[in-house]
Write an enzyme that holds these catalytic residues in place. Structure first.
Site, PDB file in Angstrom:
ATOM      1  N   ASP A  31     103.865   8.357  81.438  1.00 51.84           N
ATOM      2  CA  ASP A  31     103.171   7.633  82.500  1.00 51.84           C
ATOM      3  C   ASP A  31     101.678   7.615  82.146  1.00 51.84           C
ATOM      4  OD1 ASP A  31     101.917   6.815  84.811  1.00 51.84           O
ATOM      5  OD2 ASP A  31     103.008   8.176  86.132  1.00 51.84           O
ATOM      6  N   GLU A  83      84.266  22.358  63.074  1.00 53.44           N
ATOM      7  CA  GLU A  83      85.525  23.034  62.768  1.00 53.44           C
ATOM      8  C   GLU A  83      86.424  22.092  61.984  1.00 53.44           C
ATOM      9  OE1 GLU A  83      87.917  23.959  66.352  1.00 53.44           O
ATOM     10  OE2 GLU A  83      86.198  23.298  67.505  1.00 53.44           O
ATOM     11  N   CYS A 120      84.724  25.433  69.108  1.00 53.05           N
ATOM     12  CA  CYS A 120      83.826  24.471  69.774  1.00 53.05           C
ATOM     13  C   CYS A 120      82.518  25.087  70.249  1.00 53.05           C
ATOM     14  CB  CYS A 120      84.541  23.828  70.954  1.00 53.05           C
ATOM     15  SG  CYS A 120      86.108  23.080  70.501  1.00 53.05           S
ATOM     16  N   THR A 163      94.472  14.563  73.076  1.00 48.61           N
ATOM     17  CA  THR A 163      93.068  14.932  73.346  1.00 48.61           C
ATOM     18  C   THR A 163      92.215  14.882  72.079  1.00 48.61           C
ATOM     19  OG1 THR A 163      93.469  17.293  72.981  1.00 48.61           O
ATOM     20  CG2 THR A 163      93.812  16.486  75.209  1.00 48.61           C
ATOM     21  N   SER A 211      95.705  28.166  75.724  1.00 52.23           N
ATOM     22  CA  SER A 211      94.283  27.903  75.464  1.00 52.23           C
ATOM     23  C   SER A 211      93.549  27.575  76.771  1.00 52.23           C
ATOM     24  CB  SER A 211      94.099  26.784  74.431  1.00 52.23           C
ATOM     25  OG  SER A 211      94.365  25.520  74.987  1.00 52.23           O
ATOM     26  N   HIS A 244      82.036  22.778  78.311  1.00 54.04           N
ATOM     27  CA  HIS A 244      82.794  22.299  77.145  1.00 54.04           C
ATOM     28  C   HIS A 244      83.959  21.473  77.693  1.00 54.04           C
ATOM     29  CE1 HIS A 244      85.192  21.886  73.671  1.00 54.04           C
ATOM     30  NE2 HIS A 244      86.119  22.733  74.073  1.00 54.04           N
ATOM     31  N   LYS A 253      89.600  22.211  86.303  1.00 51.43           N
ATOM     32  CA  LYS A 253      90.134  23.562  86.610  1.00 51.43           C
ATOM     33  C   LYS A 253      89.007  24.584  86.613  1.00 51.43           C
ATOM     34  CE  LYS A 253      94.412  22.775  83.976  1.00 51.43           C
ATOM     35  NZ  LYS A 253      95.471  22.438  84.905  1.00 51.43           N
ATOM     36  N   ASN A 328      87.924  14.479  72.775  1.00 51.93           N
ATOM     37  CA  ASN A 328      87.375  15.794  72.425  1.00 51.93           C
ATOM     38  C   ASN A 328      86.580  15.711  71.120  1.00 51.93           C
ATOM     39  OD1 ASN A 328      86.840  18.488  72.151  1.00 51.93           O
ATOM     40  ND2 ASN A 328      88.975  19.153  71.992  1.00 51.93           N
ATOM     41  N   SER A 364      87.611  28.235  71.132  1.00 48.54           N
ATOM     42  CA  SER A 364      88.860  28.993  71.040  1.00 48.54           C
ATOM     43  C   SER A 364      88.698  30.125  70.045  1.00 48.54           C
ATOM     44  CB  SER A 364      89.994  28.078  70.580  1.00 48.54           C
ATOM     45  OG  SER A 364      90.272  27.147  71.585  1.00 48.54           O
TER      46      SER A 364
END
Ligand code: COA
Length: 445
Positions: A31, A83, A120, A163, A211, A244, A253, A328, A364
């Site tokens: 979706d 990275e 990151c 992402t 993560s 970030h 979140k 990202n 991370s």
């Protein structure tokens, strides 16, 4: 000692675009709302076949130096955070300096060059290094260039494929900066984690769900560490909070948990109490599980309040304006979030001089770092000079089949040669390999 901070910025996006809702979701049988509403992403940027982390970084630096009339002699340090490096020995900063020496008079032979690695968060760490170098008085009046450049590609069919993104942010760190000064106060949250890593491989091994949890845990630690030196945070302390942003849903979140934390024991908690009660305190519960359930229920209620929605719309949402369209950028993500917030302020005619922003970086592996920044009088002219909106609008819109070719073209394990989709103009391009396996670059008029 004068203030030190970010004097100038420049952004360079990869020139191709993948529309996540229109092009990617249907092929995945998803979706489209999973992307636009769930992850909060509409489009990802990708590099054309002649672009990579060096060209994007060098093109951002060239624009930055030209806009500010800088010559190589003005720069005493070039650090690259990435990275996505393709070389385990020779730093990307040497490749970028080599590009710039093709077009500027003079050279960077007396500039200290390096490469920073910690997923990151490395871009923020490189800014720290530059800040410390200047504060130590070793810069001889010169500035540092920090480049955060990445091609964030995941293996095909990995959940992270949703992402992806590619682009570079170049930042000039100087005394008496025009954009923002950096606080001495910082907070760190750091632990040995295996949420995302690339053990000698191009595409990451990712435990995506974990993560997300590690991001939140380390961020909480960093905020508590910051508060231990700077005092408790209050929502009125800052105008924007760039986080970030691997995808905007992640920031949604983190922002909710942050708001719960910084409103505890404030008049805001009291004012919300009639509607949703006070925040649960551990001593009111017999065990951790009951406490944690109560905290979750409170957090859900908090999310539904107008007060939280208004804070989120004013403080967080503007910082996601660029990320939604480019995906990202790993090391660059938090830095485009800062710029997005300031861009929104400029478009609303807001006077930001003297205002504070709270910057929350994460990498991370894992480490979060938080600090605050104070906006400086030259901020509006600096932000007005950016052309990122035009760059984003001009990207070539890939079909799914073309996206598959582009992904393969940037896969180091595959030897593929594809026609480019766009024509380079006034920029550095990848120009094949040299006799020692080095990547070569040239400037195209
Ligand atoms: N309408 C609205 N929302 C929808 C939806 C729909 N039709 N379908 C799914 N969603 C929501 C989900 O509820 C979820 O939101 P939530 O976490 O708030 O519940 C979100 O969209 C993503 O869906 P999900 O099923 O969890 O996606 P996924 O299993 O494909 O994985 C990641 C998402 C982030 C784990 C994955 O993209 C990933 O591994 N990314 C790379 C790692 C990363 O960026 N980590 C972040 C820390 S650095």
């Amino acid at each position: 000692m004068s203030d030190v901070g970010i004097d100038a910025v420049e952004i360079w996006t990869g020139k191709l675009k993948l529309d996540l809702a229109e092009t990617f979701a249907p092929e995945k049988g998803d979706d489209p709302a999973k992307y636009t509403k769930g992850l909060g992403l509409f489009e990802s940027s990708f590099p054309d076949t002649y672009e990579d982390i060096v060209t994007m970084g060098a093109n951002a630096c060239k624009r930055l130096m030209e806009r500010h009339d800088l010559s190589p002699d003005d720069v005493g340090r070039i650090d690259v955070a990435t990275e996505s490096s393709f070389d385990n020995s020779k730093p990307i900063s040497t490749y970028i300096a080599g590009c710039l020496e093709q077009t500027f008079d003079g050279d960077f032979h007396h500039a200290n060059k390096g490469e920073r690695k910690f997923a990151c968060v490395a871009g923020t760490q490189a800014i720290d290094d530059a800040y410390n170098w200047i504060r130590a008085g070793r810069n001889r009046g010169r500035s540092a260039i920090v480049v955060a450049t990445d091609t964030a590609l995941y293996a095909r069919d990995d959940p992270g494929e949703a992402t992806q993104g590619a682009g570079a942010v170049a930042m000039l760190v100087s005394e008496d900066p025009d954009l923002v000064t950096l606080s001495d106060a910082q907070g760190y949250g750091s632990a040995d984690e295996t949420d995302f890593l690339k053990p000698n491989q191009q595409f990451p091994s990712v435990d995506g769900k974990r993560s997300v949890q590690v991001y939140l845990a380390r961020m909480r630690e960093a905020v508590e560490d910051y508060e231990s030196v700077a005092g408790d945070l209050h929502p009125d302390d800052f105008v924007y909070a760039p986080f970030h942003t691997p995808f905007p849903g992640m920031v949604r979140k983190a922002a909710l948990l942050a708001y719960r934390h910084i409103t505890r024991d404030t008049e805001i908690e009291e004012e919300l109490a009639d509607a949703i009660g006070m925040q649960p305190r551990r001593e009111e519960f017999d065990d951790d599980e009951a406490f944690s359930e109560a905290v979750s229920a409170y957090t859900d209620d908090l999310k539904g309040t107008d007060r939280y929605a208004a804070w989120y719309d004013a403080t967080i949402d503007p910082t996601l304006d660029i990320s939604r369209r480019v995906g990202n950028w790993y090391t660059g993500s938090v830095h485009i979030a800062r710029i997005a917030g300031l861009k929104r302020a400029l478009s609303e005619g807001r006077d930001m001089t003297g205002e504070r922003i709270f910057v929350a970086s994460y990498g991370s592996g894992a480490q979060a770092e938080v600090h605050h920044e104070t906006v400086q009088p030259g901020w509006d002219e600096e932000i007005a000079g950016l052309n990122i909106d035009e760059q984003v609008a001009d990207r070539y819109d890939l079909t799914f089949e073309e996206y598959e070719r582009v992904h393969a073209a940037h896969d180091h394990s595959k030897d593929r040669d594809f026609e480019e989709f766009t024509a380079p103009e006034d920029e550095f391009v990848f120009d094949g390999w040299g006799r020692m396996g080095e990547r070569k670059y040239r400037y195209v008029e």
